[in-house]
Scaffold this motif. Structure first.
Motif, PDB file in Angstrom:
ATOM      1  N   VAL A 252       0.863  -1.194   0.000  1.00  9.20           N
ATOM      2  CA  VAL A 252       0.000   0.000   0.000  1.00  9.20           C
ATOM      3  C   VAL A 252       0.894   1.236   0.000  1.00  9.20           C
ATOM      4  O   VAL A 252       2.092   1.168   0.287  1.00  9.20           O
ATOM      5  CB  VAL A 252      -0.918   0.006   1.242  1.00  9.20           C
ATOM      6  N   GLU A 253       0.315   2.403  -0.333  1.00  6.50           N
ATOM      7  CA  GLU A 253       1.064   3.655  -0.276  1.00  6.50           C
ATOM      8  C   GLU A 253       1.562   3.881   1.153  1.00  6.50           C
ATOM      9  O   GLU A 253       0.781   3.820   2.103  1.00  6.50           O
ATOM     10  CB  GLU A 253       0.161   4.814  -0.695  1.00  6.50           C
ATOM     11  N   MET A 254       2.862   4.122   1.304  1.00  6.84           N
ATOM     12  CA  MET A 254       3.426   4.342   2.640  1.00  6.84           C
ATOM     13  C   MET A 254       4.744   5.101   2.534  1.00  6.84           C
ATOM     14  O   MET A 254       5.347   5.207   1.458  1.00  6.84           O
ATOM     15  CB  MET A 254       3.639   3.004   3.362  1.00  6.84           C
ATOM     16  N   GLN A 255       5.203   5.594   3.672  1.00  7.94           N
ATOM     17  CA  GLN A 255       6.483   6.288   3.734  1.00  7.94           C
ATOM     18  C   GLN A 255       7.631   5.280   3.594  1.00  7.94           C
ATOM     19  O   GLN A 255       7.467   4.094   3.874  1.00  7.94           O
ATOM     20  CB  GLN A 255       6.617   7.028   5.076  1.00  7.94           C
ATOM     21  N   LEU A 256       8.816   5.782   3.196  1.00  9.50           N
ATOM     22  CA  LEU A 256       9.979   4.922   3.002  1.00  9.50           C
ATOM     23  C   LEU A 256      10.339   4.175   4.287  1.00  9.50           C
ATOM     24  O   LEU A 256      10.678   2.995   4.263  1.00  9.50           O
ATOM     25  CB  LEU A 256      11.179   5.752   2.517  1.00  9.50           C
ATOM     26  N   ALA A 257      10.259   4.855   5.424  1.00 12.08           N
ATOM     27  CA  ALA A 257      10.591   4.225   6.706  1.00 12.08           C
ATOM     28  C   ALA A 257       9.661   3.041   6.983  1.00 12.08           C
ATOM     29  O   ALA A 257      10.072   2.017   7.541  1.00 12.08           O
ATOM     30  CB  ALA A 257      10.497   5.247   7.831  1.00 12.08           C
ATOM     31  N   GLU A 258       8.392   3.190   6.590  1.00 11.73           N
ATOM     32  CA  GLU A 258       7.445   2.100   6.784  1.00 11.73           C
ATOM     33  C   GLU A 258       7.770   0.923   5.868  1.00 11.73           C
ATOM     34  O   GLU A 258       7.588  -0.244   6.240  1.00 11.73           O
ATOM     35  CB  GLU A 258       6.021   2.593   6.510  1.00 11.73           C
ATOM     36  N   CYS A 259       8.262   1.222   4.657  1.00 15.53           N
ATOM     37  CA  CYS A 259       8.688   0.161   3.731  1.00 15.53           C
ATOM     38  C   CYS A 259       9.803  -0.670   4.342  1.00 15.53           C
ATOM     39  O   CYS A 259       9.843  -1.894   4.198  1.00 15.53           O
ATOM     40  CB  CYS A 259       9.158   0.773   2.412  1.00 15.53           C
ATOM     41  N   GLU A 260      10.740   0.002   5.022  1.00 15.25           N
ATOM     42  CA  GLU A 260      11.848  -0.707   5.671  1.00 15.25           C
ATOM     43  C   GLU A 260      11.326  -1.677   6.721  1.00 15.25           C
ATOM     44  O   GLU A 260      11.827  -2.794   6.865  1.00 15.25           O
ATOM     45  CB  GLU A 260      12.806   0.306   6.322  1.00 15.25           C
ATOM     46  N   ALA A 261      10.301  -1.270   7.446  1.00 15.61           N
ATOM     47  CA  ALA A 261       9.721  -2.136   8.481  1.00 15.61           C
ATOM     48  C   ALA A 261       9.043  -3.352   7.852  1.00 15.61           C
ATOM     49  O   ALA A 261       9.153  -4.473   8.358  1.00 15.61           O
ATOM     50  CB  ALA A 261       8.722  -1.337   9.317  1.00 15.61           C
ATOM     51  N   VAL A 262       8.352  -3.134   6.721  1.00 14.88           N
ATOM     52  CA  VAL A 262       7.713  -4.250   6.016  1.00 14.88           C
ATOM     53  C   VAL A 262       8.766  -5.236   5.519  1.00 14.88           C
ATOM     54  O   VAL A 262       8.616  -6.458   5.659  1.00 14.88           O
ATOM     55  CB  VAL A 262       6.857  -3.728   4.832  1.00 14.88           C
ATOM     56  N   LEU A 263       9.843  -4.711   4.938  1.00 10.68           N
ATOM     57  CA  LEU A 263      10.939  -5.572   4.456  1.00 10.68           C
ATOM     58  C   LEU A 263      11.535  -6.387   5.593  1.00 10.68           C
ATOM     59  O   LEU A 263      11.845  -7.569   5.432  1.00 10.68           O
ATOM     60  CB  LEU A 263      12.033  -4.720   3.802  1.00 10.68           C
ATOM     61  N   ALA A 264      11.716  -5.747   6.754  1.00 10.92           N
ATOM     62  CA  ALA A 264      12.285  -6.450   7.913  1.00 10.92           C
ATOM     63  C   ALA A 264      11.388  -7.609   8.337  1.00 10.92           C
ATOM     64  O   ALA A 264      11.867  -8.704   8.644  1.00 10.92           O
ATOM     65  CB  ALA A 264      12.482  -5.472   9.069  1.00 10.92           C
ATOM     66  N   ARG A 265      10.064  -7.377   8.328  1.00 11.90           N
ATOM     67  CA  ARG A 265       9.126  -8.441   8.722  1.00 11.90           C
ATOM     68  C   ARG A 265       9.118  -9.585   7.693  1.00 11.90           C
ATOM     69  O   ARG A 265       9.045 -10.753   8.055  1.00 11.90           O
ATOM     70  CB  ARG A 265       7.717  -7.857   8.891  1.00 11.90           C
ATOM     71  N   ILE A 266       9.225  -9.222   6.409  1.00 13.20           N
ATOM     72  CA  ILE A 266       9.278 -10.240   5.352  1.00 13.20           C
ATOM     73  C   ILE A 266      10.522 -11.104   5.518  1.00 13.20           C
ATOM     74  O   ILE A 266      10.458 -12.351   5.483  1.00 13.20           O
ATOM     75  CB  ILE A 266       9.259  -9.589   3.958  1.00 13.20           C
TER      76      ILE A 266
END
Length: 322
Positions: A252-266
């Motif tokens: 979903v549309e999100m800030q870059l910092a939030e993308c990093e958190a998603v990548l970490a969880r993946i």
């Protein structure tokens, strides 16, 4: 990594000692096999020649695998062990064919064998091959070492069969026992080597590891908050124990910092639940056109000396390069 290096060093030491013992046994088996006129013993000598080559090839592969990655070989030489296992298994299949042909000839043209000499030499082989197989068993998770382990385990069983055969010949005088044993040995060699050929060829052809369920991985990734879809998902093996993955993840549309958190969880899901430590993930906000779950490759067209990349109907991206 120090533990891995120590393991590799110990593996090399075991392989070196195995090479020396196997060379000595080959010489003894061939010499006494000719004296006893035993095809079963001569077959064992031939089998042990292939074991010697297999051990040498595996030793070279272990050494190559320890070499660091370079810009030319970005994954290093991790596939060296897989290739060694493939070649070893193919050589075993050829050897099994030769033994079977020679054994069939013995049925039509019997040769008198010396059973007692057969048993003495075979007994030494059981001890040697059993010792080597026992030392290699700890490292048999590696397909390279497993191919050699199966060589040596097969030798132990087949050599024990030669002892039994020698005893039966000594008691009954039935000379056809010798070629029959050779056929059984050939069948055992063929069965064990075929499984290695299938596994190594699957790895070399970038097949999805048999222990991996892509649907399960996709479901786990799509269950992470922020992930909309997972496609263009590929998992392959670098070695029999090391897997890598690449995929596109729509978020979903999100800030870059939030993308990093998603990548970490993946990455946490992949490493802890599926044993995949090397993953390349492309995050996307809009989906791209897919065929059988994979993104359609862009078409490259030359227009007025400029390179244009055209994607599918979704208009995933557009690169204009000068």
């Amino acid at each position: 990594m120090p533990g891995t290096a120590k393991s590799k060093t110990r593996m090399q030491t075991i392989l070196k000692g195995s090479l020396v013992l196997t060379a000595l046994y080959i010489a003894a088996t061939l010499f006494f096999g000719l004296r006893a006129h035993s095809l079963a013993l001569i077959s064992e000598a031939g089998h042990n020649v292939s074991d010697f080559l297999a051990l040498g090839l595996s030793f070279a592969a272990v050494w190559l695998q320890a070499r660091p990655a370079t810009d030319e070989r970005t994954f290093g030489y991790q596939r060296a062990g897989v290739l060694a296992g493939f070649v070893n298994a193919l050589s075993l299949m050829v050897l099994a064919g030769w033994i079977a042909v020679a054994a069939m000839g013995r049925f039509f043209h019997p040769v008198t064998v010396e059973p007692h000499l057969m048993m003495y030499v075979a007994a030494a082989g059981v001890v040697m091959n059993g010792l080597i197989a026992g030392l290699l068993w700890k490292f048999s998770g590696d397909v390279n070492i497993r191919s050699v382990f199966l060589h040596m385990l097969g030798d132990t069983v087949s050599t024990a069969a030669v002892i039994v055969g020698g005893l039966v010949i000594a008691v009954t005088g039935l000379q056809w026992i010798d070629p029959l044993l050779s056929l059984i040995i050939a069948a055992m060699i063929l069965a064990s080597s075929w499984s290695i050929v299938r596994e190594t060829l699957h790895i070399l052809l970038e097949g999805t590891p048999r222990s991996v369920d892509l649907a399960e991985i996709r479901a786990a990734m799509q269950g992470i908050v922020g992930v909309v879809n997972v496609h263009d998902l590929h998992v392959w093996s670098l070695t029999s124990q090391s897997h890598a993955m690449a995929c596109h993840v729509q978020v979903v549309e999100m800030q870059l910092a939030e993308c990093e958190a998603v990548l970490a969880r993946i990455n946490h899901q992949l490493k802890d639940h599926f044993g995949i430590a090397h993953a390349t993930i492309q995050l996307e906000v809009t989906d791209c056109a897919t065929v059988d779950g994979c993104c359609s490759p862009p078409e490259v067209a030359e227009v007025d000396g400029h390179s244009h990349h055209h994607h599918g109907p979704g208009g995933h991206d557009h690169v204009h390069a000068h």
